[in-house]
Design a protein around this motif. Structure first.
Motif, PDB file in Angstrom:
ATOM      1  N   ASP A 262       0.719  -5.193   2.854  1.00  0.00           N
ATOM      2  CA  ASP A 262      -0.715  -5.504   2.888  1.00  0.00           C
ATOM      3  C   ASP A 262      -1.294  -5.140   4.255  1.00  0.00           C
ATOM      4  O   ASP A 262      -1.275  -5.936   5.184  1.00  0.00           O
TER       5      ASP A 262
ATOM      6  N   LEU B 211      -6.081   0.611  -0.037  1.00  0.00           N
ATOM      7  CA  LEU B 211      -6.603   0.123  -1.323  1.00  0.00           C
ATOM      8  C   LEU B 211      -6.655   1.232  -2.384  1.00  0.00           C
ATOM      9  O   LEU B 211      -7.152   1.023  -3.489  1.00  0.00           O
TER      10      LEU B 211
ATOM     11  N   GLU C  94      -4.717   2.657  -4.485  1.00  0.00           N
ATOM     12  CA  GLU C  94      -4.135   2.451  -5.821  1.00  0.00           C
ATOM     13  C   GLU C  94      -5.027   1.574  -6.697  1.00  0.00           C
ATOM     14  O   GLU C  94      -4.826   1.484  -7.894  1.00  0.00           O
ATOM     15  N   GLU C  95      -5.971   0.855  -6.072  1.00  0.00           N
ATOM     16  CA  GLU C  95      -6.835  -0.051  -6.843  1.00  0.00           C
ATOM     17  C   GLU C  95      -8.004   0.699  -7.492  1.00  0.00           C
ATOM     18  O   GLU C  95      -8.690   0.168  -8.345  1.00  0.00           O
TER      19      GLU C  95
ATOM     20  N   ARG D 235       3.116  -0.348  -2.310  1.00  0.00           N
ATOM     21  CA  ARG D 235       3.530  -1.447  -3.207  1.00  0.00           C
ATOM     22  C   ARG D 235       4.083  -0.936  -4.538  1.00  0.00           C
ATOM     23  O   ARG D 235       4.350  -1.721  -5.445  1.00  0.00           O
TER      24      ARG D 235
ATOM     25  N   ARG E 294       1.489  -6.041  -7.287  1.00  0.00           N
ATOM     26  CA  ARG E 294       1.143  -4.661  -6.917  1.00  0.00           C
ATOM     27  C   ARG E 294      -0.283  -4.505  -6.439  1.00  0.00           C
ATOM     28  O   ARG E 294      -0.661  -3.437  -5.963  1.00  0.00           O
ATOM     29  N   SER E 295      -1.088  -5.555  -6.580  1.00  0.00           N
ATOM     30  CA  SER E 295      -2.508  -5.396  -6.262  1.00  0.00           C
ATOM     31  C   SER E 295      -2.970  -6.427  -5.240  1.00  0.00           C
ATOM     32  O   SER E 295      -2.497  -7.560  -5.234  1.00  0.00           O
TER      33      SER E 295
ATOM     34  N   TYR F  60      -6.389  -6.785  -4.916  1.00  0.00           N
ATOM     35  CA  TYR F  60      -7.819  -6.644  -5.212  1.00  0.00           C
ATOM     36  C   TYR F  60      -8.102  -7.293  -6.548  1.00  0.00           C
ATOM     37  O   TYR F  60      -7.340  -7.136  -7.495  1.00  0.00           O
ATOM     38  N   SER F  61      -9.171  -8.083  -6.621  1.00  0.00           N
ATOM     39  CA  SER F  61      -9.601  -8.494  -7.959  1.00  0.00           C
ATOM     40  C   SER F  61     -11.028  -7.999  -8.166  1.00  0.00           C
ATOM     41  O   SER F  61     -11.908  -8.220  -7.327  1.00  0.00           O
TER      42      SER F  61
END
Length: 692
Positions: free
Chosen positions: A272, A485, A487-488, A559, A566-567, A569-570
């Motif tokens: 992170d 970020l 991958e999000e 990640r 794996r995230s 972020y929401s």
């Protein structure tokens, strides 16, 4: 030590490691390297040595020596007794008149054997014995006294919740470019597919030595605490470190009999990076660390300008002669509790608390204070501090609070604070757009921000004129924020091709921004390897920025090996805005939620054979694997650093999920956002400088 070990007990342990050194310094001149000096700085500083009877404390440098009336020396070093370290000790002794020398190294004898390619176990400490003979030779008389011993003086108790290890401040989880350079030296069939496939033996010897020293120092601290720990790991570097601790011979013996149970989870910082380079921390200390200059030779603490407390005139562009103050509060006092509050409160609460402490101190000393409510301003804080100028006794008894007050005032009026807020606003916009856009579309939003420095007379619309516009430091932080970020974002088919083109544009734009700078920040000096704008060439800047983008690309997949976490972020759901979900909070939720199944990403590391037996055995008997929440004390070890706002996050999350649990944070360093670019782009991760 039958009672349960508390976090407070544990933060006393770094000081305990110094006892051996203190017992030897009577009537001696002490020479100490920067890393050990920084560890001691948080455990009483030079004053502790002088109280123990030392005559003087000097820098560990070939340019230092002692006079004829100083026959005893104590050397305290964080390094292996080889190479540069030996040269410096020899230089100092040759220029002095010692008859008694004591050398303390933070590196254990077993690692000295490893550094000298000795693989067998040996009786006694032959490497130290040989070095004692050398010391006598250099002193010029084999009958003089020389002692060489190990003392793990590497930990610094920054607060009641955090212990850092300045000697390992540059230890950082490996990245994809490091994997490429390791593979380049290996035969095709023996290459590693991912960072997760690496083991300790595949690393360069310098890095192996660094890891072995860290594990040994942790073991010494656990030994002093009579600790029996279960180790867990998240991330490739953490697996290697936790595996070494699980298989460390002395640690195995200790765990057989130690009464105090604990769990330790090692976590790679690279899981992170969003949380570190982002400006959402809302933390006073994070901002102070970011805007004030570091103390010379230190990684953690900063210089606080103390001129306000004197009658010395301030002359522009002139280094004043008043010694700087700092943040470290080592004595139990109101300053110590203020420091703890500053570290773990929200910015606004912490600033109010600083004012309250200053007002209380002034009232206690009956100084003529004008009370004021409302917003705290830097001018107001300085006016309170100035009241102490004329009263020497009051100044002395409250100097801790005064230093923290001045640090806060200097941060609040710092010109770069405007850029902090601009970054925060931009990051918020990016977060909201992230769920609906592909990655290139996100990156493209950075291009308009890349404005070169505008001269005094320049009116061109493309240049940077306002104080709150992003300079190269901020642009680099925003790039890391975005790539961490990546991958999000939404995936599209044409993405890679478009991304390549866009990256070339960004590289060109950032190169132009850096070459037009009139003053280079420490970060840019570090990245390009130049101290002044005159030394910059477009070629050197361009190739440094290109190399930086190679590393950035690798950050997109850090990640990928995880199954669940794996995230970070929401996405927005129409009711709530999109938010960043700190990885550490997710880990703690996995650990402390009563009804959660075992999280596959928090890997249990145990000492070899027993684990294999358990898995074979479990066909017949239900064997439950240890879980981090089994024990009353939990350590989180962040490999690569932790931020002040994460300290608050951990404290709040734990008190919400499982009140009364003792959680202690260990880390290689306390981070400010600009540390991360240095650790990513210009540090020797694979071959740390260990002085060999």
């Amino acid at each position: 030590m039958s009672k349960m070990l508390t976090a407070e007990d544990f933060t006393q342990l770094p000081l305990l490691m110094w006892e051996k050194v203190f017992s030897k310094v009577k009537k001696a001149v002490v020479f100490m390297d920067d890393r050990c000096a920084e560890a001691l700085h948080w455990s009483g500083g030079a004053a502790a040595l002088l109280e123990a009877g030392a005559r003087n404390v000097k820098q560990f440098s070939s340019f230092e020596a002692c006079g004829e009336n100083e026959p005893k020396a104590v050397f305290v070093v964080s390094t292996v007794l080889k190479g540069r370290t030996v040269d410096i000790i020899k230089d100092i002794i040759s220029l002095s008149h010692f008859q008694y020398c004591v050398v303390f190294t933070a590196v254990p004898h077993s690692v000295h054997l490893f550094a000298n390619n000795v693989s067998t176990e040996m009786e006694g400490n032959p490497v130290f014995d040989q070095f004692e003979e050398k010391l006598c030779e250099w002193m010029g008389n084999m009958n003089y006294t020389a002692e060489v011993m190990h003392s793990p003086v590497v930990f610094a108790p920054v607060s009641q919740q955090l212990i850092v290890a300045p000697a390992f401040a540059h230890l950082f989880p490996l990245l994809p470019p490091d994997l490429d350079s390791l593979n380049a030296k290996r035969a095709e069939k023996k290459r590693f597919g991912t960072l997760n496939d690496l083991n300790v033996h595949s690393l360069p010897v310098e890095l192996q030595i660094e890891i072995k020293c860290l594990v040994s120092a942790l073991n010494s601290m656990f030994e002093a605490a009579k600790m029996r720990e279960e180790s867990f790991a998240v991330g490739p570097m953490s697996r290697i470190i936790a595996g070494e601790l699980a298989n460390h011979n002395q640690a195995k013996n200790r765990r057989k009999t130690a009464p105090n149970k604990a769990s330790i989870i090692f976590i790679d910082r690279t899981m992170d990076l969003t949380g570190v380079v982002g400006h959402h921390g809302d933390n006073l200390v994070e901002k102070i660390l970011s805007v004030l200059s570091p103390l010379p030779g230190h990684v953690t603490d900063v210089q606080v300008d103390m001129l306000e407390l004197t009658n010395v005139q301030r002359i522009p562009h002139f280094q004043n002669t008043v010694a700087p103050g700092c943040l470290a509060q080592t004595q139990p006092s109101s300053a110590r509790s203020l420091w703890e509050t500053m570290l773990t409160s929200k910015h606004k609460e912490a600033v109010m608390e600083v004012r309250r402490h200053l007002v209380e101190a002034a009232t206690k000393e009956k100084l003529p204070i004008k009370m004021s409510m409302g917003r705290v301003t830097p001018e107001q804080l300085c006016s309170y501090v100035k009241l102490f100028r004329s009263n020497w006794e009051a100044l002395e008894s409250h100097c801790g609070v005064l230093q923290l007050g001045l640090a806060t005032a200097q941060m609040l009026r710092h010109p770069s604070l405007a850029r902090w807020d601009s970054c925060l606003a931009f990051e918020r916009l990016l977060l909201q757009a992230l769920g609906d856009s592909d990655f290139p579309a996100m990156l493209r939003q950075l291009l308009p921000l890349m404005k070169p420095c505008g001269g005094e007379d320049s009116s061109s619309s493309g240049s940077r004129l306002r104080k709150d516009e992003c300079g190269p430091d901020e642009l680099i932080l925003l790039l890391i924020y975005l790539y961490s970020l990546a991958e999000e974002a939404q995936n599209t088919d044409s993405e890679e091709e478009e991304l390549g083109k866009l990256e070339r544009e960004l590289i060109g734009a950032l190169t132009l921004v850096i070459t037009r700078e009139t003053e280079l920040s420490p970060l840019i000096q570090n990245l390009i390897g130049c101290a002044t704008p005159e030394e910059l060439s477009t070629e050197s800047v361009h190739s440094a920025v290109e190399k930086m983008f190679e590393t950035l690309r690798g950050l997109r997949h850090m990640r990928n090996h995880l199954k669940q976490l794996r995230s970070v972020y929401s996405a927005s759901n129409g009711v709530h805005q999109a938010t960043y979900r700190p990885f550490l909070r997710q880990i703690l939720e996995e650990v402390f939620h009563p009804d959660r199944a075992e999280c596959p990403d928090i890997e249990h590391m145990s000492g070899g054979l027993t684990d294999l037996l358990k898995t074979g055995f479990s066909m017949f008997v239900k064997v439950s694997r240890p879980r981090p929440s089994d024990n009353p004390l939990l350590f989180l070890f962040l490999v690569g650093g932790v931020t002040p706002s994460e300290l608050r996050l951990i404290k709040d999350t734990v008190s919400k999920l499982k009140p009364g649990t003792q959680v202690l944070i260990l880390s290689t360093r306390l981070l400010r956002p600009t540390d991360i670019p240095k650790l990513l782009f210009s540090s020797q991760r694979l071959r740390p400088d260990i002085g060999l």
